[in-house]
Every structure is written in structure tokens, then in C-alpha cells.
Design an enzyme around this catalytic site. Structure first.
Site, PDB file in Angstrom:
ATOM      1  N   ASN A 161     -28.085   0.778 -11.668  1.00 19.78           N
ATOM      2  CA  ASN A 161     -28.365   2.215 -11.719  1.00 19.78           C
ATOM      3  C   ASN A 161     -29.553   2.481 -10.795  1.00 19.78           C
ATOM      4  OD1 ASN A 161     -29.032   4.837 -12.346  1.00 19.78           O
ATOM      5  ND2 ASN A 161     -29.667   4.394 -14.454  1.00 19.78           N
ATOM      6  N   TRP A 162     -29.261   3.021  -9.639  1.00 18.62           N
ATOM      7  CA  TRP A 162     -30.341   3.224  -8.653  1.00 18.62           C
ATOM      8  C   TRP A 162     -31.207   4.441  -8.994  1.00 18.62           C
ATOM      9  CZ3 TRP A 162     -27.627   2.482  -3.187  1.00 18.62           C
ATOM     10  CH2 TRP A 162     -27.039   1.213  -3.162  1.00 18.62           C
ATOM     11  N   LYS A 163     -30.749   5.244  -9.940  1.00 19.00           N
ATOM     12  CA  LYS A 163     -31.483   6.467 -10.319  1.00 19.00           C
ATOM     13  C   LYS A 163     -31.755   7.310  -9.068  1.00 19.00           C
ATOM     14  CE  LYS A 163     -33.250   3.864 -14.188  1.00 19.00           C
ATOM     15  NZ  LYS A 163     -34.255   3.733 -15.225  1.00 19.00           N
TER      16      LYS A 163
ATOM     17  N   HIS B 112     -27.431   8.954 -19.943  1.00 19.75           N
ATOM     18  CA  HIS B 112     -28.603   8.098 -19.762  1.00 19.75           C
ATOM     19  C   HIS B 112     -29.802   8.748 -20.440  1.00 19.75           C
ATOM     20  CE1 HIS B 112     -31.915   5.986 -17.862  1.00 19.75           C
ATOM     21  NE2 HIS B 112     -31.050   5.021 -17.607  1.00 19.75           N
TER      22      HIS B 112
ATOM     23  N   GLU C 107     -32.733   9.164 -19.568  1.00 25.21           N
ATOM     24  CA  GLU C 107     -33.520  10.065 -18.703  1.00 25.21           C
ATOM     25  C   GLU C 107     -32.862  11.440 -18.615  1.00 25.21           C
ATOM     26  OE1 GLU C 107     -33.723   7.397 -15.382  1.00 25.21           O
ATOM     27  OE2 GLU C 107     -35.002   6.071 -16.574  1.00 25.21           O
TER      28      GLU C 107
ATOM     29  N   GLU D 218     -29.339   0.931 -24.538  1.00 27.15           N
ATOM     30  CA  GLU D 218     -30.585   0.970 -23.790  1.00 27.15           C
ATOM     31  C   GLU D 218     -31.693   1.563 -24.657  1.00 27.15           C
ATOM     32  OE1 GLU D 218     -29.949   0.866 -19.261  1.00 27.15           O
ATOM     33  OE2 GLU D 218     -29.914   2.951 -19.877  1.00 27.15           O
TER      34      GLU D 218
ATOM     35  N   GLY E 234     -37.630   0.766 -17.876  1.00 31.93           N
ATOM     36  CA  GLY E 234     -38.668   0.933 -16.859  1.00 31.93           C
ATOM     37  C   GLY E 234     -40.068   0.567 -17.327  1.00 31.93           C
TER      38      GLY E 234
ATOM     39  N   SER F 214     -35.296  -2.936 -18.610  1.00 32.98           N
ATOM     40  CA  SER F 214     -36.172  -3.970 -18.043  1.00 32.98           C
ATOM     41  C   SER F 214     -35.496  -5.337 -17.913  1.00 32.98           C
ATOM     42  CB  SER F 214     -37.462  -4.081 -18.860  1.00 32.98           C
ATOM     43  OG  SER F 214     -38.206  -2.878 -18.767  1.00 32.98           O
TER      44      SER F 214
ATOM     45  N   GLY G 254     -31.785  -1.136 -13.907  1.00 29.17           N
ATOM     46  CA  GLY G 254     -32.424  -0.083 -13.126  1.00 29.17           C
ATOM     47  C   GLY G 254     -33.256  -0.671 -12.001  1.00 29.17           C
ATOM     48  N   GLY G 255     -34.540  -0.798 -12.241  1.00 24.50           N
ATOM     49  CA  GLY G 255     -35.489  -1.228 -11.204  1.00 24.50           C
ATOM     50  C   GLY G 255     -35.043  -2.460 -10.418  1.00 24.50           C
TER      51      GLY G 255
HETATM   52  P1  PGA Z   1     -34.696  -0.501 -15.963  1.00 25.56           P
HETATM   53  O1  PGA Z   1     -33.689   0.706 -16.173  1.00 25.56           O
HETATM   54  O2  PGA Z   1     -33.868  -1.731 -15.702  1.00 25.56           O
HETATM   55  O3  PGA Z   1     -35.540  -0.118 -14.782  1.00 25.56           O
HETATM   56  O4  PGA Z   1     -35.495  -0.635 -17.228  1.00 25.56           O
HETATM   57  C1  PGA Z   1     -32.472   0.544 -16.860  1.00 25.56           C
HETATM   58  C2  PGA Z   1     -31.756   1.860 -16.937  1.00 25.56           C
HETATM   59  O5  PGA Z   1     -32.413   2.882 -17.102  1.00 25.56           O
HETATM   60  O6  PGA Z   1     -30.518   1.932 -16.824  1.00 25.56           O
END
Ligand code: PGA
Length: 255
Positions: free
Chosen positions: A9-11, A97, A99, A169, A175, A216, A237-238
Site C-alpha cells: 500500500n503505497w498510500k 483503510h 486512514e 490492521e 506506521g 509496521s 505500507g512503509g
Molecule cells: P505500515 O502501513 O506498514 O506503514 O505500518 C500498513 C498499512 O497502513 O497498510
């Protein structure tokens, strides 16, 4: 056997040019890893980079996903993207998600509508659920996650439910560098998520649905998650923004 699915997930990261560079750096490694079907790998760039990324991975086993969609087919919905605008460019779509729930007012009801819209357009929804820190500390994890799963699946027939992917999640792990423990995530997925699915449908359906862990995930901790019997991959994500890290995570899925 459930085939693990690792999604990046590149956001809101990567311009089109940067997306091209990242896929160029990843494509050969990921193609090799996904070639024999032991893992499904999905790249989820921002909407605007979807056509570019889709063209780059065409002819490889690498799949593409969007990060959101709107449930209506077309019309006066400024700024939104319809399912029909995604089909052809991608096979997956992340829905709900945390976010989006936190910053863009997404509700359980909206998540349900989006899940149905994705399925109706032959997109595989990756439906995100998870408790926040306060809920976790108050011992409400099971109740929160159960309610989110029930709401996401409301009105979904068994055969449709089998086509969804769920990502557990925990919001406090996203994050933050503070991942859940493998055993902890396994327990929520096995007991709460599959337990809820079994109650809604049946035990066999609950076992068939793929459930990822996200929050994470790094090359360092990923083996702990993939060693768990209930965890079918990761939503990353990251670490998905760094070619070597994402490739290492995908590699761990086929060990
Ligand atoms: P993260 O994000 O790996 O940076 O914690 C995961 C996500 O939000 O899908």
C-alpha cells in the site's frame, strides 16, 4: 490451502515517475517470486499511477490494486473514482483503510457499499479492520473487530464473501514501528475474524477467506507473521516503498 497475498500500500506516495522507478527496481524479483503461484503479490499505487504500473507489470504474475473506490457507477461525485474506471487497470482494491476511516470519514456502512461495488465489478476487495489504541487498551479489540467484519459483510452472500480478502490492521501498529506480535495477530484473526465469519456463514467459508496482517511489517519481523497458521500474508505500507524491503517481505512469504 490458502495462497498468501502480500500487498504493498503505497498510500499518498510516489509520483508517476517515481512509481515507474520503483516498479523497475522490483519487477524482476517479484516476477520470479510470484511465478509458481505460491504467493500473490499486489502493488497498490495512487490512482494516477495505476495505468503506468499496470502497463509495467503486464505479462507478469504481479497484480495491481487501487487504494479506494466509490460505490456509484458514475455521476456528480466530484473527486471520486468509480469501479468501472478501475477495471482493466487493477484486480484488487483496498477498502476501509484506517486512514480513510480516520481522516476521510469513512463509515462501516460505506465500507459495505464499497465492498459490494468492488465485487460487482470483479475487483477483489481487501477490507481493512482493526482497533485503535484506546480500544485495544480498554480490552475492546474483539468487539470492535467483530463489528467491523459483520458490517463489511452485511448482505454479502457466502459465495461473494469467499472472494474478499480481509486485512487485520490494528491502528496503533500502522506506521508506528510498533507491530503486533505474531501470536497476538494470529489470535485476533483466528478467534475473532474467522470466528465471526464462521458465525455469519460456516466454518468452511471462514477457513477459505484469506486474512492478512498489516501494521509496521518489515523484513525483520515478517517471518513471525508468516509462521502463524491463521495469517495469509501482509498488507505493507512503509516497507513497500523500498524495493529491497518489499522484495524481502515477498520472499519470506514463499519460504
Ligand atoms: P505500515 O502501513 O506498514 O506503514 O505500518 C500498513 C498499512 O497502513 O497498510
Amino acid at each position: 490451502m490458502r495462497i498468501p497475498i502480500v500487498a504493498g500500500n503505497w498510500k499518498m506516495n510516489k509520483t508517476i515517475a517515481e512509481a515507474r522507478d520503483l516498479v523497475n527496481a522490483l519487477r524482476d524479483d517479484l516476477t520470479r517470486l510470484a511465478a509458481d503461484g505460491r504467493v500473490q503479490i499486489v502493488l497498490c499505487p495512487p490512482f494516477i499511477a495505476l495505468p503506468e504500473v499496470a502497463a509495467q507489470v503486464q505479462g507478469t504474475p504481479i497484480k495491481v490494486g487501487a487504494q479506494n473506490l466509490f460505490w456509484e457507477a458514475k455521476g456528480a461525485f466530484t473527486g471520486e473514482i468509480a469501479p468501472t474506471m478501475l477495471t482493466g487497470w487493477c484486480d484488487y482494491v483496498i477498502i476501509g483503510h484506517s486512514e480513510r476511516r480516520q481522516y476521510f470519514g469513512e463509515t462501516d456502512e460505506g465500507v459495505n457499499k464499497k465492498t459490494k461495488a468492488a465485487l460487482a465489478h470483479r475487483l477483489t476487495p481487501i477490507v481493512c479492520v482493526g482497533e485503535n489504541l484506546a480500544q485495544n487498551e480498554a480490552g475492546e479489540t474483539a468487539a470492535v473487530v467483530r463489528a467491523q467484519v459483520r458490517a463489511a459483510c452485511a448482505g454479502l452472500a457466502r459465495e461473494d464473501a469467499r472472494r474478499i480478502v480481509i486485512a487485520y490492521e490494528p491502528v496503533w501498529a500502522i506506521g508506528t514501528g510498533r507491530a503486533a506480535s505474531g501470536a497476538g495477530a494470529n489470535a485476533v484473526i483466528g478467534e475473532t475474524i474467522r470466528g465471526t465469519l464462521a458465525a455469519l456463514y460456516d466454518a468452511e467459508t471462514a477457513q477459505a477467506i484469506r486474512v492478512q496482517y498489516g501494521g509496521s511489517v518489515t523484513p525483520k519481523n515478517v517471518a513471525e507473521f508468516f509462521a502463524q497458521p491463521e495469517i495469509d500474508g501482509a498488507l505493507v505500507g512503509g516497507a513497500s516503498l523500498v524495493a529491497a524491503d518489499f522484495a524481502a517481505i515477498c520472499r519470506a512469504a514463499v519460504r
